[in-house]
Design a protein around this motif. Structure first.
Motif: not given
Length: 449
Positions: A49, A110, A195, A198
C-alpha cells in the motif's frame, strides 16, 4: 559530550544470555513463529500500500496531467505525516498493545487506499497520501514491540529480518499483477484491489493475534523459553504513561543518534525503489511495462535475501558466543558501505548491468535494514514502541526528502544521474554513523517516569 560516551552505565547493562542459558529442548508449542507469520503478512500489505502508487504513477500522471514536481510531492506526502506520527504512534503501541494498535491501523489505511482509486487530481491524491501516512505510522513500532515480547534475544535478529523482508516481498510478488491491473483495466484498480485485501486481513488480525500472556495456545514451556532468553513477556501487559522527558533522555545516548542517522540513510535508498524506480525504468531506460514487471522484481528479491541473510548471520554469531554489539552492528556497517555501489549505475548503458547494480544496492539496503533488531536490543523495556517510533521518525525524514530531491533533479536535468550520486552520498553518511558513532549496544534504562 559525556552524555554519549562509550561508558556503559552499570544499571543499564543487559548482557546477551549465555549460549547455554536457555534450554534447547523441543518445545510443546512454537506459537511465536505463527505470530511472526501474521507480522510478515501485515508488513507485506503495509508496503504494497506504500509502493502501489509508484506502480500506478506512469499511468496516473498521464491520465491526470501531473508533472515531475507534482509527482515528487505526491510520492513524498506519505512520509510527511508518517514520519511525524511515528512518535505518538509508538506511544500508542506501548499503551494499547500490538493487537489493537495494528488492527485499527490496518483497517484505517486500507480504507484510505481504496479511496485513492477515486482521486481526481493532485489535491485529492496529495491529501489521501497524507492520510495514509498517519494511518500506517503505528505498524513498525507495533512490529518491534511484538518481536521483543514474543522472541528471546538469540532469535530476535532472525525474527526482525523475517517481518522486515515483507517490505520487499510484497513488491516482488505483486508488481507484475498490479501492472497487469493498471494496463488491462486502469490505474484505479491497483488501489481498489490492495485496499480491499488490507481490510480483509485487518479483521483477521484482530481475531487471531494475541500477546504472549493473552494467548491461550502458547505453552508454559514456550513462555519460559522466551523469558529466560531475554524476551519481554511480562512487558506485554504493562501499560506505560507517557512523559516528554523520556524522549529527551533517549537522545542522551549515542546509540539512538547513530541508529537514527543510519536509518535515514537506509530509508533514502528504500524510497527511491518505492517511488521513482518504475518511472526510471520506463522513462530513462525505455523499458516496456512487461520488462518493467520482470526487471523491477530483481532488486526486491535481492533486498529480501539481504535482510534474511543479515538476521541469520547476526543470530548465528550470538549463538557462537560473539558479543551482541558486534553481531548486531556488522550487518549495519556492511550494508551501508555496500549501498554506496548504487553510483556505479551512472557508468553503464546496459540495462542488464543496470539491474544488476540496482539489485546489489538494494541487497545492501536489505542488510542495513537489520537495524530493527538493534532497536529491539537498546530500547527501554517499557518504551519499545516509542523508541521504534523515534528512530522511524528519523528514518522517514529520508522518505520526505528523497522523492522531492529526485523529482527536482529529474525536472531540472532531465536525468536520474545526480539522483544516484545523492543516494550514494547519503549511504556514506550512514556507514560513518554505524561504524564510528554507534558504540556498544545495551538496553537503555530511563530515569524519567
Amino acid at each position: 559530550m559525556s552524555s554519549i560516551s562509550d561508558t556503559r552505565p552499570a544499571a543499564a547493562v543487559e548482557a546477551a544470555p549465555p549460549r547455554d542459558a536457555v534450554s534447547s529442548r523441543a518445545l510443546p508449542t512454537r506459537r511465536r513463529w505463527f505470530m511472526l507469520s501474521l507480522l510478515l503478512v501485515a508488513t507485506i500489505i503495509n508496503y504494497v500500500d506504500r509502493v502501489n502508487i509508484s506502480i500506478a504513477a506512469p499511468f496516473m500522471a498521464k491520465d491526470l496531467g501531473l508533472d515531475k514536481i507534482q509527482m515528487g510531492l505526491i510520492f513524498s506526502a506519505f512520509a510527511w505525516t508518517y514520519a511525524f506520527a511515528l512518535v505518538p504512534a509508538g506511544f500508542i503501541a506501548d499503551r494499547f498493545g500490538s493487537r489493537f494498535t495494528y488492527g485499527v491501523s490496518l483497517l484505517s489505511w486500507s480504507a484510505v487506499t481504496v479511496c485513492q482509486g477515486l482521486a481526481g487530481g493532485f489535491t485529492s491524491l496529495f491529501g489521501l497520501r497524507l492520510a495514509i501516512g498517519v494511518m500506517e505510522a503505528p505498524a513498525f513500532p507495533a512490529n518491534t514491540r511484538a518481536v521483543a515480547v514474543w522472541f528471546p534475544a538469540r532469535e530476535r535478529g532472525m525474527a526482525s529480518s523475517i517481518y522486515v523482508c515483507g517490505q520487499y516481498l510484497g513488491t516482488a510478488l505483486f508488481t507484475g499483477a498490479l501492472l497487469w491491473l493498471a494496463t488491462t483495466y486502469d490505474w484505479r484498480h491497483v488501489f481498489y484491489s490492495t485496499g480491499i485485501a488490507g481490510i480483509l486481513f485487518g479483521g483477521l488480525w484482530l481475531w487471531i493475534y494475541r500477546d504472549p500472556l493473552s494467548c491461550k495456545k502458547v505453552s508454559k514451556e514456550e513462555l519460559q523459553y522466551i523469558e529466560d532468553g531475554g524476551g519481554l513477556v511480562k512487558s506485554s501487559q504493562e501499560r506505560t504513561r507517557f512523559n516528554w522527558r523520556q524522549i529527551t533522555e533517549l537522545f542522551r545516548y549515542r546509540q539512538i543518534w547513530a541508529i537514527c542517522i543510519g536509518k535515514f540513510a537506509s530509508t533514502s535508498a528504500l524510497y527511491f525503489f518505492l517511488t521513482w524506480f518504475p518511472t526510471y525504468l520506463i522513462e530513462e531506460r525505455h523499458l516496456t511495462t512487461i520488462k518493467v514487471g520482470i526487471f523491477a522484481v530483481m532488486p526486491f528479491i535481492g533486498a529480501t535475501v539481504g535482510i534474511l541473510l543479515a538476521g541469520i548471520v547476526s543470530d548465528m554469531l550470538i549463538r557462537r558466543g560473539v558479543s551482541l554489539s558486534f553481531a548486531r552492528k556488522l550487518p549495519l556497517v556492511v550494508g551501508s558501505m555496500l549501498g554506496m555501489s548504487i553510483v556505479l549505475i551512472n557508468f553503464t548503458d546496459s540495462n542488464v548491468v543496470c539491474i544488476a547494480i540496482l539489485t546489489v544496492a538494494f541487497f545492501a539496503q536489505g542488510i542495513a535494514s537489520a537495524s530493527w533488531a538493534a532497536v529491539a536490543e537498546v530500547a527501554p523495556k517499557e518504551l519499545i514502541g516509542l523508541t521504534g517510533g523515534v528512530t522511524s521518525l528519523a528514518a522517514n525524514i529520508g522518505g520526505i526528502v528523497t522523492p522531492i530531491v529526485i523529482g527536482a533533479i529529474v525536472h531540472e536535468t532531465g536525468s536520474f544521474a545526480y539522483a544516484f550520486w545523492f543516494i550514494g552520498g547519503v549511504a556514506a553518511i550512514g556507514t560513518l554513523a554505524y561504524s564510528l558513532l554507534l558504540g556498544k549496544l545495551y538496553r537503555i534504562q530511563l530515569q524519567a517516569r
